[in-house]
Design an enzyme around this catalytic site. Structure first.
Site, mmCIF file in Angstrom:
data_model
loop_
_atom_site.group_PDB
_atom_site.id
_atom_site.type_symbol
_atom_site.label_atom_id
_atom_site.label_comp_id
_atom_site.label_asym_id
_atom_site.label_seq_id
_atom_site.Cartn_x
_atom_site.Cartn_y
_atom_site.Cartn_z
ATOM 1 N N ARG A 1 0.800 -1.219 0.000
ATOM 2 C CA ARG A 1 0.000 0.000 0.000
ATOM 3 C C ARG A 1 0.836 1.275 0.000
ATOM 4 O O ARG A 1 0.313 2.371 -0.211
ATOM 5 C CB ARG A 1 -0.944 0.003 1.206
ATOM 6 N N ASP B 1 8.289 -1.248 11.153
ATOM 7 C CA ASP B 1 7.330 -0.239 10.717
ATOM 8 C C ASP B 1 6.529 0.336 11.884
ATOM 9 O O ASP B 1 5.456 0.902 11.702
ATOM 10 C CB ASP B 1 6.379 -0.805 9.663
ATOM 11 N N GLY C 1 4.631 -15.380 7.668
ATOM 12 C CA GLY C 1 4.088 -15.029 8.976
ATOM 13 C C GLY C 1 5.153 -14.596 9.962
ATOM 14 O O GLY C 1 6.352 -14.788 9.750
ATOM 15 N N ASN D 1 -3.278 -7.117 20.703
ATOM 16 C CA ASN D 1 -1.853 -7.423 20.648
ATOM 17 C C ASN D 1 -1.113 -6.371 19.829
ATOM 18 O O ASN D 1 -1.541 -5.999 18.741
ATOM 19 C CB ASN D 1 -1.675 -8.806 20.016
ATOM 20 N N ARG E 1 39.307 51.455 -10.864
ATOM 21 C CA ARG E 1 38.196 51.620 -11.808
ATOM 22 C C ARG E 1 38.757 52.077 -13.154
ATOM 23 O O ARG E 1 39.792 52.745 -13.209
ATOM 24 C CB ARG E 1 37.211 52.677 -11.327
ATOM 25 N N GLN F 1 14.371 -13.463 5.286
ATOM 26 C CA GLN F 1 13.106 -14.205 5.183
ATOM 27 C C GLN F 1 12.689 -14.135 3.718
ATOM 28 O O GLN F 1 12.021 -13.205 3.286
ATOM 29 C CB GLN F 1 12.035 -13.599 6.092
#
Length: 457
Positions: free
Chosen positions: A15, A102, A78, A167, A437, A73
């Site tokens: 998402r 996250d 899971g 949880n 100058r 992983q």
């Protein structure tokens, strides 16, 4: 016995609509994963293991200079499966704290309390009560109010769906216990995944104690979309703003302050709208910071006024100085007390002495400037020959006229004056006036250009 921290960071974050791993998206200018690592580091953890999967090479690159181990992983099966990938790296005699990459706003003090007493053959579990617990695993207690299981939303009964205590996923246990439990969990559930939460029921069944620790919802809020990312950004910034105000800092609008680093701020400081703090910034008493200012890796002395739309980066600003508006103070600049930098002035690798001023439209680079020096509008220290940088030295009480170019290396002596419009290529002795100058020439009856109309073309 030490503490091992496992941070789960393998998810893709669909998402987020991004090719970058979700955990690398920033909160307060720092990746979410880094916030979690920093919290774990403050616990004096013996080891930190990040479980990565999607975008693992990007995660590895971010962690290249940190004392963090990475477990892969490859398939996201899971949370239980994810922790299992880290266990071969964990010392069996250690305690294990499981965190999420996250969930960036978790506080070190909360984690310290969670890990303070991990029961043998049991689990120390972080929970939160939500008015709307939709989507979260419910905390199931027995008649003695002891936690006996966690039931995921999709597996919950109608009665269990009425439970508001949920949880957070954050828990601590003995490594040896986790190893034993994870060997026996299965994926017989609606998601077909190996849930870390199944270890709760296992521990309870074996007579282990499930010690629950409630915390605030925002502290354990996870990020699954850019909308949630923005929400946590504002929550984090507002928390920082409230801390500042409690210390005696006036914020014109606490909702429009961004701290993307570390800020040490004394009392009686006023900060206006849309100020951004990056890196390490220290602000002393009585300082006023106007709107739209960016402060990065700098020190601002007592009573100094930083005016609107200015940027100060890698600089040391003394007491009772004025800077801006629209000034750019670049790295290795030092303004002594009571120095004045006006609008559209840029400095770099420069020291500006006490009471000296460059009021407007000047570039001052690689310069050492004494006290009470006046630098006129349009002055440039020409410090770069296309290959090398050279220094300009301007001694005390010198006056540099408008639209002058000082071609380094060059020294302007004490009380010397550079006439307006001069290009100075040689050292100027003290108390001298230098004028460089071209001879002024007048042309009589000069015809000014006339605008060409469409008919004339």
């Amino acid at each position: 016995m030490g503490l091992s921290v496992v941070i789960l960071a393998a998810g893709k974050g669909t998402r987020m609509q991004s090719s970058m791993p979700k955990v690398l998206h920033p909160i307060a200018g720092k990746p979410m994963l880094q916030h979690v690592i920093d919290a774990a580091t403050k616990l004096n953890a013996e080891q930190i293991v990040v479980v990565a999967g999607h975008g693992i090479e990007q995660v590895r690159q971010h962690l290249v200079d940190q004392e963090v181990e990475i477990a892969e992983q490859a398939q996201q099966l899971g949370t239980g499966h994810a922790v299992d990938q880290a266990l071969p790296l964990i010392k069996p005699e250690n305690d294990v704290l499981v965190l999420y990459g996250d969930v960036p706003l978790i506080e070190q003090v909360t984690l310290a309390n969670l890990c303070q007493e991990i029961p043998n053959a049991g689990i120390s579990l972080l929970t939160v009560n939500l008015d709307n617990p939709m989507g979260y695993g419910r905390i199931v207690r027995n008649s003695d109010d002891q936690v006996v299981a966690i039931v995921e939303q999709k597996d919950a009964s109608n009665y269990e769906l009425l439970i508001n205590e949920v949880n957070t996923g954050i828990l601590a246990a003995k490594a040896s216990d986790l190893i034993a439990w994870l060997e026996n969990i299965d994926n017989n559930n609606a998601q077909g995944e190996y849930y870390l939460t199944d270890t709760i029921a296992m521990a309870a069944k074996q007579g282990g104690v499930i010690a629950s620790h409630p915390t605030s919802a925002i502290e354990v809020e996870g990020v699954n979309s850019r909308i949630q990312l923005a929400m946590l950004e504002r929550a984090h910034q507002l928390s920082k703003a409230e801390q500042l105000m409690a210390q005696g800092v006036t914020l014109i609008d606490p909702n429009r302050l961004d701290i993307r680093g570390e800020l040490e701020c004394a009392s009686d400081v006023l900060i206006d709208l849309n100020v951004i703090i990056e890196g390490s910034v220290k602000i002393d008493t009585g300082v006023q910071i106007d709107a739209n200012v960016i402060l990065k890796d700098c020190v601002i002395g007592q009573g100094t006024h930083i005016k609107a739309n200015s940027m100060i980066d890698g600089a040391l600003i003394g007491s009772n100085c004025q800077v801006g508006p629209f000034a750019r103070i670049r790295p290795n600049t030092e303004l002594k007390d009571e120095a004045f930098i006006g609008n559209f002035v840029e400095t770099k690798k420069t020291t500006l002495g006490k009471g000296s001023k460059a009021s407007h439209l000047a570039y001052i680079g690689d310069a050492s400037i004494g006290d009470k020096v006046n630098i006129g509008a349009g002055v440039i220290t020409c410090n770069y020959d296309g290959v090398n940088k050279f220094q300009t030295i301007i001694e005390d009480d010198a006056f540099i006229g408008s639209d002058s170019q000082l071609v380094a290396p060059v020294t302007i002596g004490k009380m010397a004056t550079v006439g307006a419009g001069s290009t100075v290529t040689k050292d100027v002795p003290a108390n001298n006036l230098v004028i460089s100058r071209a001879k002024q020439k007048h042309i009589e009856d000069w015809q000014r250009p006339i605008k060409i109309t469409k008919e004339d073309k």
